[in-house]
Design an enzyme around this catalytic site. Sequence first.
Site, PDB file in Angstrom:
ATOM      1  N   GLU A 275       8.265  12.186  -2.544  1.00  0.00           N
ATOM      2  CA  GLU A 275       7.343  12.194  -1.594  1.00  0.00           C
ATOM      3  C   GLU A 275       7.677  11.404  -0.822  1.00  0.00           C
ATOM      4  OE1 GLU A 275       5.926   9.415  -5.130  1.00  0.00           O
ATOM      5  OE2 GLU A 275       5.692  11.735  -6.456  1.00  0.00           O
ATOM      6  N   PRO A 276       7.976  12.652   0.356  1.00  0.00           N
ATOM      7  CA  PRO A 276       7.896  11.342   1.617  1.00  0.00           C
ATOM      8  C   PRO A 276       6.164  11.873   2.096  1.00  0.00           C
ATOM      9  CG  PRO A 276       8.860  13.424   1.861  1.00  0.00           C
ATOM     10  CD  PRO A 276       8.748  13.398   0.356  1.00  0.00           C
ATOM     11  N   GLY A 277       6.313  10.630   2.479  1.00  0.00           N
ATOM     12  CA  GLY A 277       4.595  10.676   3.446  1.00  0.00           C
ATOM     13  C   GLY A 277       5.188  10.503   5.471  1.00  0.00           C
ATOM     14  N   TYR A 318       0.753  -5.852   8.788  1.00  0.00           N
ATOM     15  CA  TYR A 318       2.247  -5.527   8.903  1.00  0.00           C
ATOM     16  C   TYR A 318       3.448  -6.447   9.716  1.00  0.00           C
ATOM     17  CZ  TYR A 318       0.806  -1.449   5.102  1.00  0.00           C
ATOM     18  OH  TYR A 318       0.048  -0.928   4.069  1.00  0.00           O
ATOM     19  N   CYS A 346     -14.011  -8.390  16.762  1.00  0.00           N
ATOM     20  CA  CYS A 346     -13.689  -9.709  16.966  1.00  0.00           C
ATOM     21  C   CYS A 346     -12.987 -10.674  16.185  1.00  0.00           C
ATOM     22  CB  CYS A 346     -15.198 -10.445  16.890  1.00  0.00           C
ATOM     23  SG  CYS A 346     -16.384  -9.829  18.547  1.00  0.00           S
ATOM     24  N   GLU A 347     -12.499 -10.382  16.130  1.00  0.00           N
ATOM     25  CA  GLU A 347     -10.847 -11.089  15.505  1.00  0.00           C
ATOM     26  C   GLU A 347      -9.621 -11.843  16.711  1.00  0.00           C
ATOM     27  OE1 GLU A 347      -9.793 -11.289  12.112  1.00  0.00           O
ATOM     28  OE2 GLU A 347     -11.922 -10.125  10.891  1.00  0.00           O
ATOM     29  N   TYR A 375      -0.288   6.724   7.778  1.00  0.00           N
ATOM     30  CA  TYR A 375      -0.963   4.434   7.530  1.00  0.00           C
ATOM     31  C   TYR A 375      -1.449   4.483   9.014  1.00  0.00           C
ATOM     32  CZ  TYR A 375       1.796   5.674   3.502  1.00  0.00           C
ATOM     33  OH  TYR A 375       2.953   6.109   3.029  1.00  0.00           O
TER      34      TYR A 375
HETATM   35  C1  LIG Z   1       3.066   5.431  -0.643  1.00  0.00           C
HETATM   36  C2  LIG Z   1       3.914   6.277  -1.684  1.00  0.00           C
HETATM   37  C3  LIG Z   1       4.703   7.442  -1.253  1.00  0.00           C
HETATM   38  C4  LIG Z   1       4.957   7.503  -0.058  1.00  0.00           C
HETATM   39  O1  LIG Z   1       6.270   6.656   0.597  1.00  0.00           O
HETATM   40  P1  LIG Z   1       6.787   6.928   2.377  1.00  0.00           P
HETATM   41  O2  LIG Z   1       6.724   5.600   2.736  1.00  0.00           O
HETATM   42  O3  LIG Z   1       5.214   7.266   3.542  1.00  0.00           O
HETATM   43  O4  LIG Z   1       7.639   8.130   2.283  1.00  0.00           O
HETATM   44  C5  LIG Z   1       5.721   7.778  -2.152  1.00  0.00           C
HETATM   45  N1  LIG Z   1       5.805   7.976  -3.751  1.00  0.00           N
HETATM   46  C6  LIG Z   1       4.517   6.829  -4.029  1.00  0.00           C
HETATM   47  C7  LIG Z   1       4.667   6.640  -5.105  1.00  0.00           C
HETATM   48  C8  LIG Z   1       3.712   6.245  -2.611  1.00  0.00           C
HETATM   49  O5  LIG Z   1       2.243   4.971  -3.860  1.00  0.00           O
END
Ligand SMILES: *Cc1c(COP(=O)(O)O)cnc(C)c1O
Length: 421
Positions: A275-277, A318, A346-347, A375
């Site tokens: 599940e890469p994002g 972060y 304004c922060e 993100y």
């Molecule tokens: C956020 C998330 C991801 C993706 O994470 P990345 O760091 O963006 O690859 C995959 N699986 C789950 C369950 C997440 O919460």
Amino acid sequence: MDHFLYCNGILHAEDVPLTEIAAHVGTPFYCYSTATLTRHFRLFQEALDPLDHLVCFSVKSLSNQAILRTLAGLGAGMDVVSGGEYRRALAAGVPGDRIVFSGVGKTREEMTHALTHGIRQFNVESDAELKVLSEVASAMGVRAPITLRVNPDVDAKTHEKIATGRKEDKFGVPISRARTIYAEAAALPGIEVVGVDVHIGSQLTDLAPFEAAFSKIADLTRALRADGHSIWRLDLGGGLGIPYTTSNETPPLPLDYGAMIQRVLGDLDVEIEIEPGRLIAGNAGILVASVIYLKEGEGRDFLILDAAMNDLIRPAMYGAHHDIVPVVEAPAAIDQRPVDIVGPVCESGDTFAKQRQMPPLAAGDLVAFRSAGAYGAVMSSEYNTRPLIPEVLVHQDQYAVIRPRPSFDEIINRDRLPEWL
Ligand SMILES: *Cc1c(COP(=O)(O)O)cnc(C)c1O
């Protein structure tokens, strides 16, 4: 590697000069590169090629439908964490049987909707959720395919806010309790166990925590099979980190990640999901902003941009670093000076960078934040009644606005005045 390069002294997205997009849509805006998204997605496909696998893009990292459709067209599945993301994935044309549903707080409504329109599997995060899902599915006369997200108690060695696999984190069930919960799951009428799920955090820059977690998953899989469960799918989550600076960061490559997966899990004869994002979307996007003012303070100068923390919250949330570069390339010989790069909100937290070495910039000049694809837009807000900024997708020499900037009227007219006013 990405496709945001200088050409004739102007930063381009693929073959389009960013000055041209800025003149057309105004600043600030997000800009994504199709070629970069494609390249990064294919790296994962190739890394897992020898295995039966599905790469599910983490929708929460960058959820515009144009992005989802681009990736789905390359063969991606989707990982969603809410009913809203599930609907987005469907709207982008992703079939339900390529969508996995993660998250600690799925509601009955979300479960019902996903079961009605199709789901690859639910990644269940607690025994309470398991029971509710069984009830919902049974009432519909179906069985919900599930993996149980286990918490392997591995420290991902990443930022505190994005570590998810330690026992003190809210995610998953303790791996020590997994066999008991699988036994419960097998007895529930609305549940069909298909596998095991794990996701230990985000922006990991070392393979060791992944390997530690996946080894535990391999042992658990053998134990569960010995208990009589049919475990034929492993969802390994996302989390592979990216370089946020061009200098010395070298996170592991997808190819090495894939090789490690094959080494640790290859003999289990399972289907692998990941599940890469961030690794797909992060360096496939930039944020372009204009300088509003150069303000000379006492002992330090401030570069005030038209982008702010509501558009890109990662530095404030972060302490994240983004490279910030001028869109019109500065001559190599020019003197750089340290400036604080800030937004108009304004922060004091609305600070993108402190004492960053920058070439001389003047009001109206364009700058680009690199590595802002993941993100970024998805975490933006309208704080200070600042409209959500547009998103633009580039494909070779073409570009399209994939989310327009809303008008102030659209924003203000969402409010309702009660009768007594
Ligand atoms: C956020 C998330 C991801 C993706 O994470 P990345 O760091 O963006 O690859 C995959 N699986 C789950 C369950 C997440 O919460």
